[in-house]
Design an enzyme around this catalytic site. Structure first.
Site, PDB file in Angstrom:
ATOM      1  N   ARG A 234       0.781  -1.231   0.000  1.00 38.64           N
ATOM      2  CA  ARG A 234       0.000   0.000   0.000  1.00 38.64           C
ATOM      3  C   ARG A 234       0.819   1.291   0.000  1.00 38.64           C
ATOM      4  NH1 ARG A 234      -2.576  -3.923   2.420  1.00 38.64           N
ATOM      5  NH2 ARG A 234      -4.720  -4.350   1.792  1.00 38.64           N
TER       6      ARG A 234
ATOM      7  N   HIS B  49      -0.172 -16.044   6.192  1.00 38.10           N
ATOM      8  CA  HIS B  49      -0.540 -15.908   4.775  1.00 38.10           C
ATOM      9  C   HIS B  49       0.311 -16.819   3.894  1.00 38.10           C
ATOM     10  CE1 HIS B  49      -2.552 -11.712   5.480  1.00 38.10           C
ATOM     11  NE2 HIS B  49      -3.298 -12.705   5.873  1.00 38.10           N
TER      12      HIS B  49
ATOM     13  N   SER C 107       2.720  -3.065   9.375  1.00 38.24           N
ATOM     14  CA  SER C 107       1.471  -3.533   8.772  1.00 38.24           C
ATOM     15  C   SER C 107       0.457  -2.407   8.795  1.00 38.24           C
ATOM     16  CB  SER C 107       0.914  -4.739   9.533  1.00 38.24           C
ATOM     17  OG  SER C 107      -0.351  -5.093   8.992  1.00 38.24           O
TER      18      SER C 107
END
Ligand code: NAD
Length: 247
Positions: free
Chosen positions: A35, A120, A194
C-alpha cells in the site's frame, strides 16, 4: 521520556513478547509492500483466489507476476528489523513471530521455523490445491518459461499455486489458532510494518490487547488500531528496532 525509551522499557519489563509483522518490515530488504507509494498495488490489483481457480488466464498472470517478483525476492536478505527480532528471540524474550509475509526473511535471520507463524503462507515454494503435494518454484519455472504452460500436480493432476494465501482463500486453521493463543498469552505484542487493514489477520493484535497485553505499533503511518495501542511509533522499523535492541 522519548518513544524509543518507552519501547526499551516495555521490552525490558516483558517476558512473553510476540511480534506481528507485515510487508513493511521487508521494504528495507528491497521488497515493495502493497500500500505504500510505489507499492505492488499501484501496479497490479490482487488476483482473488476464486479467479485463480476459475481462469487459466488469471493463473498465467499470477505466475508471470510471481516470476517477475522472484527476481527481487530471491536475493533479498534480512535487514536490521529482522535481525533485531531474531536477537530478542535468542535472548529468550520472544515467544513467536506471527507474520503476514511470505518471504521467509525471519527464518533467514535466525528465528527457528517452528516459531515463525506464517498466516498468509509462504511464497518460496508451490503446492497442489487438491492434494497439497509441494513443488519447487524452479520446477514450475521450467514448465512455464517456454510457452506459459500452466503447472499441474504430478500426483493428482490438480491446480498448482504458490503456497501463499490469496484474497478469498481460506486462512490456515492451525496457524490462526496458534496465533490467537500466542496473542492471548503475550504480555507485550509488537506490530511492525502492517497497515492493519487486512482481516482476519488484523484481528490478532486486537485479541492481544483485549487479553491484557500491551500493544505497540511501529509503522510509518497511523493505522486503524492505534487507539488500542499503549505506544505507537511512526518511524522506520530497522532503525527503531536496532536502537532499542542495540544490535
Ligand atoms: P501493507 O502494504 O498493507 O502495509 C505495510 C505498512 O508498512 C504500510 O502502512 C507502510 O507505511 C509501512 N511501512 C513500509 N515500510 C516501512 C518501514 N521501513 N518502516 C516502517 N513502516 C513501514 O502490508 P500488510 O499490512 O503486510 O498487508 C499486505 C499483505 O501483503 C500481507 O498479507 C502480506 O502477506 C502481503 N505482502 C507480503 C510481502 C512480503 O512477504 N515481503 C510483500 C508485499 C505484500
Amino acid at each position: 521520556m522519548t518513544e524509543l525509551d518507552q519501547l526499551s522499557k516495555l521490552i525490558d519489563a516483558s517476558e512473553n513478547i510476540v511480534f506481528f509483522t507485515g510487508a513493511g518490515i521487508s521494504t528495507e530488504s528491497g521488497i515493495p509492500d502493497f500500500r505504500s507509494p510505489g507499492g505492488l498495488w499501484e501496479k497490479n490489483q490482487p488476483i482473488e483466489f476464486s479467479e485463480f481457480v476459475r481462469s487459466e488466464r488469471a493463473r498465467r498472470e499470477a505466475w508471470r507476476r510471481k516470476f517477475n517478483m522472484q527476481t527481487v525476492m530471491k536475493d533479498a536478505k534480512p535487514n536490521d528489523g529482522h535481525h533485531a527480532i531474531a536477537s530478542l528471540y535468542q535472548a529468550g524474550k520472544v515467544n513467536a513471530v506471527i507474520t503476514q509475509n511470505i518471504d521467509g526473511l525471519h527464518q533467514l535471520a535466525g528465528v527457528p521455523e517452528d516459531d515463525v507463524i506464517e498466516i498468509h503462507g509462504n511464497g518460496t515454494y508451490a503446492k497442489c490445491l487438491s492434494c497439497a503435494k509441494k513443488m519447487s518454484l524452479e520446477a514450475v519455472r521450467k514448465i512455464f518459461a517456454k510457452d506459459e504452460t500452466l503447472p499441474t500436480c504430478s500426483q493428482c493432476g490438480g491446480i498448482v499455486k504458490t503456497a501463499t494465501i490469496s484474497f478469498g482463500q481460506a486462512m490456515p486453521q492451525e496457524e490462526m489458532q496458534r496465533s490467537e493463543m500466542e496473542a492471548i498469552e503475550s504480555d507485550l505484542f509488537i506490530v511492525a510494518g502492517s497497515s492493519l487493514v487486512v482481516y482476519p489477520a488484523a484481528g490478532i493484535p486486537v485479541i492481544a490487547a483485549q487479553h491484557g497485553a500491551k500493544l505497540v505499533i511501529i509503522n510509518r503511518e497511523p493505522t486503524p488500531l492505534d487507539n488500542y495501542a499503549t505506544l505507537t511509533l511512526n518511524s522506520e522499523i530497522g532503525e527503531t528496532l536496532r536502537t532499542v535492541t542495540k544490535v
